[in-house]
Design a protein around this motif. Structure first.
Motif, mmCIF file in Angstrom:
data_model
loop_
_atom_site.group_PDB
_atom_site.id
_atom_site.type_symbol
_atom_site.label_atom_id
_atom_site.label_comp_id
_atom_site.label_asym_id
_atom_site.label_seq_id
_atom_site.Cartn_x
_atom_site.Cartn_y
_atom_site.Cartn_z
ATOM 1 N N UNK A 15 35.032 33.168 17.981
ATOM 2 C CA UNK A 15 35.116 34.048 19.146
ATOM 3 C C UNK A 15 35.442 33.246 20.398
ATOM 4 N N UNK A 16 36.199 33.860 21.295
ATOM 5 C CA UNK A 16 36.488 33.223 22.570
ATOM 6 C C UNK A 16 35.194 33.070 23.371
ATOM 7 N N UNK A 17 35.151 32.044 24.228
ATOM 8 C CA UNK A 17 33.961 31.819 25.047
ATOM 9 C C UNK A 17 33.605 33.071 25.836
ATOM 10 N N UNK A 18 34.616 33.733 26.372
ATOM 11 C CA UNK A 18 34.362 34.904 27.223
ATOM 12 C C UNK A 18 33.709 36.055 26.464
ATOM 13 N N UNK A 19 33.828 36.063 25.132
ATOM 14 C CA UNK A 19 33.253 37.139 24.323
ATOM 15 C C UNK A 19 31.899 36.774 23.726
ATOM 16 N N UNK A 20 31.410 35.579 24.023
ATOM 17 C CA UNK A 20 30.203 35.081 23.363
ATOM 18 C C UNK A 20 28.928 35.519 24.080
ATOM 19 N N UNK A 21 27.803 35.331 23.386
ATOM 20 C CA UNK A 21 26.494 35.469 24.009
ATOM 21 C C UNK A 21 26.248 34.225 24.849
ATOM 22 N N UNK A 22 25.430 34.327 25.860
ATOM 23 C CA UNK A 22 25.286 33.193 26.767
ATOM 24 C C UNK A 22 24.420 32.082 26.184
ATOM 25 N N UNK A 23 23.140 32.331 25.943
ATOM 26 C CA UNK A 23 22.289 31.251 25.461
ATOM 27 C C UNK A 23 21.060 31.817 24.755
ATOM 28 N N UNK A 24 20.416 30.935 24.006
ATOM 29 C CA UNK A 24 19.134 31.254 23.382
ATOM 30 C C UNK A 24 18.213 30.067 23.605
ATOM 31 N N UNK A 25 17.006 30.333 24.102
ATOM 32 C CA UNK A 25 16.009 29.283 24.319
ATOM 33 C C UNK A 25 14.928 29.406 23.256
ATOM 34 N N UNK A 26 14.607 28.285 22.589
ATOM 35 C CA UNK A 26 13.606 28.275 21.519
ATOM 36 C C UNK A 26 12.620 27.141 21.764
ATOM 37 N N UNK A 27 11.322 27.412 21.608
ATOM 38 C CA UNK A 27 10.327 26.357 21.692
ATOM 39 C C UNK A 27 9.246 26.614 20.639
ATOM 40 N N UNK A 28 8.563 25.523 20.236
ATOM 41 C CA UNK A 28 7.483 25.604 19.249
ATOM 42 C C UNK A 28 7.931 26.400 18.016
ATOM 43 N N UNK A 29 8.990 25.936 17.397
ATOM 44 C CA UNK A 29 9.545 26.636 16.249
ATOM 45 C C UNK A 29 10.290 25.654 15.347
ATOM 46 N N UNK A 30 10.611 26.104 14.146
ATOM 47 C CA UNK A 30 11.429 25.333 13.212
ATOM 48 C C UNK A 30 12.715 26.100 12.975
ATOM 49 N N UNK A 31 13.843 25.394 12.971
ATOM 50 C CA UNK A 31 15.141 26.046 12.829
ATOM 51 C C UNK A 31 15.840 25.497 11.593
ATOM 52 N N UNK A 32 16.318 26.416 10.757
ATOM 53 C CA UNK A 32 17.023 26.036 9.534
ATOM 54 C C UNK A 32 18.320 26.829 9.416
ATOM 55 N N UNK A 33 19.258 26.277 8.673
ATOM 56 C CA UNK A 33 20.506 26.971 8.411
ATOM 57 C C UNK A 33 20.279 28.120 7.442
ATOM 58 N N UNK A 34 21.038 29.204 7.652
ATOM 59 C CA UNK A 34 20.977 30.352 6.742
ATOM 60 C C UNK A 34 22.363 30.977 6.677
ATOM 61 N N UNK A 35 23.183 30.502 5.752
ATOM 62 C CA UNK A 35 24.562 30.980 5.617
ATOM 63 C C UNK A 35 25.307 30.810 6.939
ATOM 64 N N UNK A 36 25.782 31.928 7.513
ATOM 65 C CA UNK A 36 26.548 31.855 8.754
ATOM 66 C C UNK A 36 25.648 32.057 9.972
ATOM 67 N N UNK A 37 24.388 31.673 9.830
ATOM 68 C CA UNK A 37 23.435 31.884 10.913
ATOM 69 C C UNK A 37 22.366 30.801 10.831
ATOM 70 N N UNK A 38 21.391 30.911 11.721
ATOM 71 C CA UNK A 38 20.206 30.066 11.662
ATOM 72 C C UNK A 38 18.978 30.968 11.624
ATOM 73 N N UNK A 39 17.942 30.492 10.975
ATOM 74 C CA UNK A 39 16.664 31.191 10.973
ATOM 75 C C UNK A 39 15.680 30.416 11.836
ATOM 76 N N UNK A 40 15.023 31.125 12.748
ATOM 77 C CA UNK A 40 14.040 30.525 13.645
ATOM 78 C C UNK A 40 12.644 30.947 13.170
ATOM 79 N N UNK A 41 11.846 29.977 12.762
ATOM 80 C CA UNK A 41 10.490 30.225 12.275
ATOM 81 C C UNK A 41 9.490 29.883 13.389
ATOM 82 N N UNK A 42 8.707 30.854 13.803
ATOM 83 C CA UNK A 42 7.654 30.596 14.786
ATOM 84 C C UNK A 42 6.444 31.453 14.440
#
Length: 317
Positions: A15-42
């Motif tokens: 996707x073009x930058x202009x069509x993207x989501x801006x940001x996601x902030x994560x703290x105190x969590x574990x992040x793993x790959x999940x196919x075409x995404x990530x899973x955030x465990x908290x």
């Protein structure tokens, strides 16, 4: 989680930058790959986050992330920032998606020449004013007018939202000592800086080669973010304080995300930067296009113009 390869070979399908989501902030969590995404465990459970359209992932304290997740984020052009609590400190960054160097070379050329640098500085200052400034104003005069404009914006926002304003002051070594509105401003500006940072890297510019700001690894980020503060982060910060001081930084970040969407910030940043640096869009699209298709492909050797370009031999690979 399995380590499944989701490498995208053609960056043009992202996707073009202009069509993207801006940001996601994560703290105190574990992040793993999940196919075409990530899973955030908290502590709340698991959150599934698509990453192809995510611009910035801000990793706060207490966050761990797998090698596979970092690779997936990089392959999808998502900038990863390691930040302090509430996103108000910056420690490290990942890489952007572009492989072309034209913008960086042009930026370095403009920043290295005092005349062209001054032209860019004046354009950056003039961009911030709704009224056209007289062309005969000098740099110090414009800086003085900019200071007045910013102070007026703080005062007017305080009056509009009924928030007492006693000046911009904060202690980076003692975050909690700041008054609510200064903390909210810092949190909002940190979000804005991250989004501008991601756009700059995505466009192939250097975050460090600033024009107004100088000598920091994020000088150009500060230059670009300053274009939008009065419009976006100042009213957001004062409005959040007026509503409540509970969970202030969290609510400010959430409000910033909505404000970025409403003002179409991601659609504006790179075109604004191109305009301020005098880079024509048609040049941007065609210059060294093959470099984006094959990041490892050697480019032609530099020449002073007196000899034909030499062929790149196989040893360079």
């Amino acid at each position: 989680m399995g380590n499944r390869d989701i490498h995208i070979k053609d960056l043009h399908i992202l996707p073009k930058l202009r069509d993207s989501l801006s940001y996601l902030y994560v703290e105190h969590a574990r992040i793993e790959q999940a196919n075409d995404a990530i899973d955030v465990y908290d502590k709340e459970g698991i959150t599934h986050v698509p990453i192809a359209a995510l611009t910035v992932l801000m990793l706060g304290p207490g966050t761990s992330i797998t090698h596979a997740a970092i690779k997936a984020l990089a392959d999808n052009g998502c900038l990863v920032n390691w930040v302090g609590e509430d996103g108000v400190r910056f420690y490290a960054q990942g890489t952007g998606e572009t492989r072309k160097a034209y913008h960086l070379l042009r930026q370095a050329e403009l920043a290295s020449n005092p005349t062209s640098r001054m032209e860019v500085i004046l354009r950056m200052y003039r961009y911030r004013f709704t009224d056209q400034l007289p062309v005969d104003l000098g740099l110090e005069q414009i800086r003085g007018m900019e200071g007045v404009r910013v102070r007026r914006a703080y005062t007017e926002a305080g009056r509009k939202y009924g928030v007492p304003w006693d000046g911009r002051r904060y202690d980076r070594q003692n975050w909690g000592a700041g008054d609510p509105v200064n903390r909210s401003l810092s949190a909002a500006n940190a979000c804005l800086n991250s989004v501008c940072h991601a756009a700059i890297v995505s466009g192939g510019y250097s975050p460090a080669l600033g024009f107004i700001h100088n000598g920091k690894q994020l000088s150009f980020v500060y230059d670009v973010a300053d274009l939008y503060k009065v419009e976006i982060t100042v009213p957001v910060a004062f409005k959040m304080v007026a509503e409540s001081t509970l969970k202030l930084e969290t609510r400010t970040r959430q409000a910033c995300r909505q404000a970025f969407k409403e003002t179409k910030l991601l659609e504006r940043i790179l075109p604004d930067v191109d305009t301020l640096l005098g880079i024509a869009p048609e040049v941007t699209e065609v210059d060294h296009a093959d470099a984006a298709d094959d990041p490892a492909r050697p480019e032609a050797l530099w020449s002073d113009g007196t000899a034909a370009e030499e062929e790149v031999n196989d040893e360079e690979e």
